[in-house]
Scaffold this motif. Structure first.
Motif, PDB file in Angstrom:
ATOM      1  N   ASN A 157       0.828  -1.201   0.000  1.00  0.00           N
ATOM      2  CA  ASN A 157       0.000   0.000   0.000  1.00  0.00           C
ATOM      3  C   ASN A 157       0.869   1.260   0.000  1.00  0.00           C
ATOM      4  O   ASN A 157       0.592   2.225  -0.722  1.00  0.00           O
ATOM      5  CB  ASN A 157      -0.919  -0.014   1.226  1.00  0.00           C
ATOM      6  N   ARG A 158       1.927   1.228   0.771  1.00  0.00           N
ATOM      7  CA  ARG A 158       2.793   2.408   0.910  1.00  0.00           C
ATOM      8  C   ARG A 158       3.568   2.717  -0.371  1.00  0.00           C
ATOM      9  O   ARG A 158       3.655   3.872  -0.786  1.00  0.00           O
ATOM     10  CB  ARG A 158       3.778   2.181   2.064  1.00  0.00           C
ATOM     11  N   VAL A 159       4.143   1.691  -1.010  1.00  0.00           N
ATOM     12  CA  VAL A 159       5.011   1.943  -2.168  1.00  0.00           C
ATOM     13  C   VAL A 159       4.240   2.068  -3.479  1.00  0.00           C
ATOM     14  O   VAL A 159       4.809   2.475  -4.498  1.00  0.00           O
ATOM     15  CB  VAL A 159       6.079   0.831  -2.316  1.00  0.00           C
ATOM     16  N   LEU A 160       2.943   1.746  -3.470  1.00  0.00           N
ATOM     17  CA  LEU A 160       2.142   1.799  -4.687  1.00  0.00           C
ATOM     18  C   LEU A 160       1.562   3.196  -4.889  1.00  0.00           C
ATOM     19  O   LEU A 160       1.026   3.807  -3.960  1.00  0.00           O
ATOM     20  CB  LEU A 160       1.013   0.772  -4.613  1.00  0.00           C
ATOM     21  N   LYS A 161       1.652   3.691  -6.106  1.00  0.00           N
ATOM     22  CA  LYS A 161       1.111   5.010  -6.432  1.00  0.00           C
ATOM     23  C   LYS A 161      -0.418   4.977  -6.456  1.00  0.00           C
ATOM     24  O   LYS A 161      -1.024   3.929  -6.664  1.00  0.00           O
ATOM     25  CB  LYS A 161       1.610   5.471  -7.805  1.00  0.00           C
ATOM     26  N   SER A 162      -1.021   6.125  -6.254  1.00  0.00           N
ATOM     27  CA  SER A 162      -2.475   6.234  -6.407  1.00  0.00           C
ATOM     28  C   SER A 162      -2.843   5.916  -7.852  1.00  0.00           C
ATOM     29  O   SER A 162      -2.215   6.415  -8.793  1.00  0.00           O
ATOM     30  CB  SER A 162      -2.926   7.656  -6.052  1.00  0.00           C
ATOM     31  N   GLY A 163      -3.826   5.067  -8.034  1.00  0.00           N
ATOM     32  CA  GLY A 163      -4.189   4.618  -9.373  1.00  0.00           C
ATOM     33  C   GLY A 163      -3.415   3.392  -9.814  1.00  0.00           C
ATOM     34  O   GLY A 163      -3.683   2.829 -10.871  1.00  0.00           O
ATOM     35  N   GLY A 164      -2.446   2.952  -8.997  1.00  0.00           N
ATOM     36  CA  GLY A 164      -1.651   1.779  -9.327  1.00  0.00           C
ATOM     37  C   GLY A 164      -2.364   0.485  -8.990  1.00  0.00           C
ATOM     38  O   GLY A 164      -3.439   0.478  -8.383  1.00  0.00           O
ATOM     39  N   LYS A 165      -1.751  -0.636  -9.362  1.00  0.00           N
ATOM     40  CA  LYS A 165      -2.380  -1.942  -9.169  1.00  0.00           C
ATOM     41  C   LYS A 165      -1.449  -2.920  -8.455  1.00  0.00           C
ATOM     42  O   LYS A 165      -0.245  -2.972  -8.717  1.00  0.00           O
ATOM     43  CB  LYS A 165      -2.788  -2.544 -10.518  1.00  0.00           C
ATOM     44  N   PHE A 166      -2.042  -3.681  -7.546  1.00  0.00           N
ATOM     45  CA  PHE A 166      -1.376  -4.823  -6.923  1.00  0.00           C
ATOM     46  C   PHE A 166      -1.945  -6.072  -7.578  1.00  0.00           C
ATOM     47  O   PHE A 166      -3.145  -6.345  -7.481  1.00  0.00           O
ATOM     48  CB  PHE A 166      -1.635  -4.836  -5.420  1.00  0.00           C
ATOM     49  N   VAL A 167      -1.077  -6.815  -8.274  1.00  0.00           N
ATOM     50  CA  VAL A 167      -1.491  -8.035  -8.960  1.00  0.00           C
ATOM     51  C   VAL A 167      -0.881  -9.213  -8.207  1.00  0.00           C
ATOM     52  O   VAL A 167       0.339  -9.359  -8.151  1.00  0.00           O
ATOM     53  CB  VAL A 167      -1.032  -8.046 -10.428  1.00  0.00           C
ATOM     54  N   CYS A 168      -1.743 -10.037  -7.618  1.00  0.00           N
ATOM     55  CA  CYS A 168      -1.291 -11.119  -6.743  1.00  0.00           C
ATOM     56  C   CYS A 168      -1.750 -12.464  -7.291  1.00  0.00           C
ATOM     57  O   CYS A 168      -2.952 -12.721  -7.399  1.00  0.00           O
ATOM     58  CB  CYS A 168      -1.847 -10.899  -5.333  1.00  0.00           C
ATOM     59  N   PHE A 169      -0.787 -13.318  -7.635  1.00  0.00           N
ATOM     60  CA  PHE A 169      -1.101 -14.678  -8.052  1.00  0.00           C
ATOM     61  C   PHE A 169      -1.037 -15.569  -6.819  1.00  0.00           C
ATOM     62  O   PHE A 169      -0.004 -15.652  -6.143  1.00  0.00           O
ATOM     63  CB  PHE A 169      -0.115 -15.145  -9.121  1.00  0.00           C
ATOM     64  N   THR A 170      -2.133 -16.237  -6.519  1.00  0.00           N
ATOM     65  CA  THR A 170      -2.281 -16.953  -5.256  1.00  0.00           C
ATOM     66  C   THR A 170      -3.095 -18.222  -5.457  1.00  0.00           C
ATOM     67  O   THR A 170      -3.846 -18.351  -6.434  1.00  0.00           O
ATOM     68  CB  THR A 170      -2.982 -16.047  -4.213  1.00  0.00           C
ATOM     69  N   TRP A 171      -2.959 -19.136  -4.498  1.00  0.00           N
ATOM     70  CA  TRP A 171      -3.831 -20.314  -4.489  1.00  0.00           C
ATOM     71  C   TRP A 171      -5.143 -20.028  -3.766  1.00  0.00           C
ATOM     72  O   TRP A 171      -6.020 -20.881  -3.708  1.00  0.00           O
ATOM     73  CB  TRP A 171      -3.106 -21.495  -3.846  1.00  0.00           C
ATOM     74  N   GLY A 172      -5.266 -18.850  -3.214  1.00  0.00           N
ATOM     75  CA  GLY A 172      -6.549 -18.401  -2.688  1.00  0.00           C
ATOM     76  C   GLY A 172      -7.051 -19.114  -1.451  1.00  0.00           C
ATOM     77  O   GLY A 172      -8.264 -19.270  -1.279  1.00  0.00           O
ATOM     78  N   PHE A 173      -6.154 -19.507  -0.560  1.00  0.00           N
ATOM     79  CA  PHE A 173      -6.598 -20.128   0.677  1.00  0.00           C
ATOM     80  C   PHE A 173      -7.204 -19.080   1.614  1.00  0.00           C
ATOM     81  O   PHE A 173      -6.977 -17.887   1.471  1.00  0.00           O
ATOM     82  CB  PHE A 173      -5.443 -20.872   1.348  1.00  0.00           C
ATOM     83  N   SER A 174      -7.957 -19.547   2.600  1.00  0.00           N
ATOM     84  CA  SER A 174      -8.783 -18.646   3.409  1.00  0.00           C
ATOM     85  C   SER A 174      -7.985 -17.559   4.126  1.00  0.00           C
ATOM     86  O   SER A 174      -8.409 -16.397   4.168  1.00  0.00           O
ATOM     87  CB  SER A 174      -9.591 -19.457   4.436  1.00  0.00           C
ATOM     88  N   ASP A 175      -6.827 -17.896   4.699  1.00  0.00           N
ATOM     89  CA  ASP A 175      -6.033 -16.890   5.406  1.00  0.00           C
ATOM     90  C   ASP A 175      -5.548 -15.798   4.463  1.00  0.00           C
ATOM     91  O   ASP A 175      -5.533 -14.612   4.809  1.00  0.00           O
ATOM     92  CB  ASP A 175      -4.822 -17.547   6.090  1.00  0.00           C
ATOM     93  N   VAL A 176      -5.146 -16.205   3.260  1.00  0.00           N
ATOM     94  CA  VAL A 176      -4.669 -15.240   2.275  1.00  0.00           C
ATOM     95  C   VAL A 176      -5.812 -14.334   1.825  1.00  0.00           C
ATOM     96  O   VAL A 176      -5.658 -13.110   1.734  1.00  0.00           O
ATOM     97  CB  VAL A 176      -4.042 -15.962   1.068  1.00  0.00           C
ATOM     98  N   LEU A 177      -6.961 -14.923   1.551  1.00  0.00           N
ATOM     99  CA  LEU A 177      -8.119 -14.117   1.141  1.00  0.00           C
ATOM    100  C   LEU A 177      -8.523 -13.139   2.240  1.00  0.00           C
ATOM    101  O   LEU A 177      -8.858 -11.983   1.965  1.00  0.00           O
ATOM    102  CB  LEU A 177      -9.298 -15.031   0.797  1.00  0.00           C
ATOM    103  N   GLY A 178      -8.488 -13.608   3.496  1.00  0.00           N
ATOM    104  CA  GLY A 178      -8.823 -12.731   4.610  1.00  0.00           C
ATOM    105  C   GLY A 178      -7.911 -11.515   4.664  1.00  0.00           C
ATOM    106  O   GLY A 178      -8.362 -10.386   4.913  1.00  0.00           O
ATOM    107  N   LEU A 179      -6.625 -11.724   4.426  1.00  0.00           N
ATOM    108  CA  LEU A 179      -5.674 -10.614   4.403  1.00  0.00           C
ATOM    109  C   LEU A 179      -5.953  -9.665   3.247  1.00  0.00           C
ATOM    110  O   LEU A 179      -5.952  -8.438   3.412  1.00  0.00           O
ATOM    111  CB  LEU A 179      -4.249 -11.150   4.293  1.00  0.00           C
ATOM    112  N   LEU A 180      -6.176 -10.211   2.080  1.00  0.00           N
ATOM    113  CA  LEU A 180      -6.433  -9.383   0.906  1.00  0.00           C
ATOM    114  C   LEU A 180      -7.719  -8.566   1.069  1.00  0.00           C
ATOM    115  O   LEU A 180      -7.751  -7.366   0.787  1.00  0.00           O
ATOM    116  CB  LEU A 180      -6.519 -10.258  -0.347  1.00  0.00           C
TER     117      LEU A 180
END
Length: 265
Positions: A157-180
């Protein structure tokens, strides 16, 4: 023998957040062998480049950060696709050394640095895009709980510019989704897209990869999460869909009621 060694050490890493474990793994792997988890470039290329092209400027190169880069060929492919301003970081000196050796002459200008992704040494709003391929997943461990994952996403969040994108490739387990969901709730627009499965994907450990895209917007914005699910791959996809529906329900309730958004952060 090399393949057997890789399989053995992967089974005994005893913690994906321990630097020494990764140094040992990358040393055994050797400098001439790429190592890919998750989907291959042929599957990621279309959806990833589609999102990057929307941000591309005609005058300034897109500044891309790849945290936890390891020895993946993801950055190589991005560079060859025309994205030259790429910074790669990993806390393993062995991985960074190998990647420098592989790319220094062939891909000039691409940067590699030894750095912990949970405590980055970059200025605020330094990057247009952060591309994560399995990095967040590796931070979720019983010993640390969600602490390292939260630290990492705070840094994103800190290093990303306004209007920028975080692209995360994940297996989508519950803990990871909760964080996202919790870290990219207010002020973000999010979408989840399944990557294609191999036609012969029948083994229990053949997990489907998902691409989560979070776009940084106005701090008060609250959006429903979009998704494109056409096929199901057992319990993995069903669990993700259930988590997605629950999160959208929460967002809808607070949007409709006009409740205090502070409780959502």
């Amino acid at each position: 023998m090399k393949l057997e060694q890789l399989e053995n050490i992967l089974g005994t890493l005893e913690g994906f957040t321990v630097k020494e474990n990764w140094d040992r793994f990358f040393t055994i792997r050797g400098s001439d062998n790429e190592f890919e988890w998750y989907a291959e470039w042929a599957d990621l290329r279309g959806p990833l480049l589609a999102h990057l092209s929307k941000l591309q400027s005609q005058t300034l190169p897109l500044q891309i950060l790849v945290p936890g880069c390891g020895v993946s060929n993801l950055s190589d492919h991005l560079y060859d696709a025309g994205f030259k301003a790429i910074t790669n970081i990993d806390f393993s000196e062995v991985a960074v050394s190998d990647m420098l050796h592989r790319n220094a002459c062939q891909r000039p200008g691409m940067k590699w640095q030894v750095m912990d992704m949970t405590t980055m040494q970059f200025e605020d709003e330094s990057f247009d895009v952060v591309v994560d391929k399995g990095g967040l997943d590796a931070l979720i461990e019983p010993e640390f709980g969600l602490k390292k994952g939260n630290q990492y996403l705070s840094e994103v969040n800190r290093v990303l510019k306004s209007g920028g994108k975080f692209v995360c490739f994940t297996w989508g387990f519950s803990d990871v989704l909760g964080l996202l969901f919790s870290n990219f709730r207010l002020g973000w627009k999010m979408g989840i897209y399944p990557m294609p499965l191999k036609p012969n994907c029948t083994k229990p450990n053949d997990l489907q990869t998902f691409m989560v895209v979070a776009e940084k917007e106005m701090p008060s914005a609250l959006h429903q999460i979009t998704s494109t699910f056409k096929i199901s791959h057992g319990n993995q996809t069903c669990s993700l869909l259930e988590a997605l529906e629950n999160e959208n329900r929460v967002r809808k309730e607070y949007s409709t009621a006009g409740s205090d958004m502070a409780v959502l952060t």
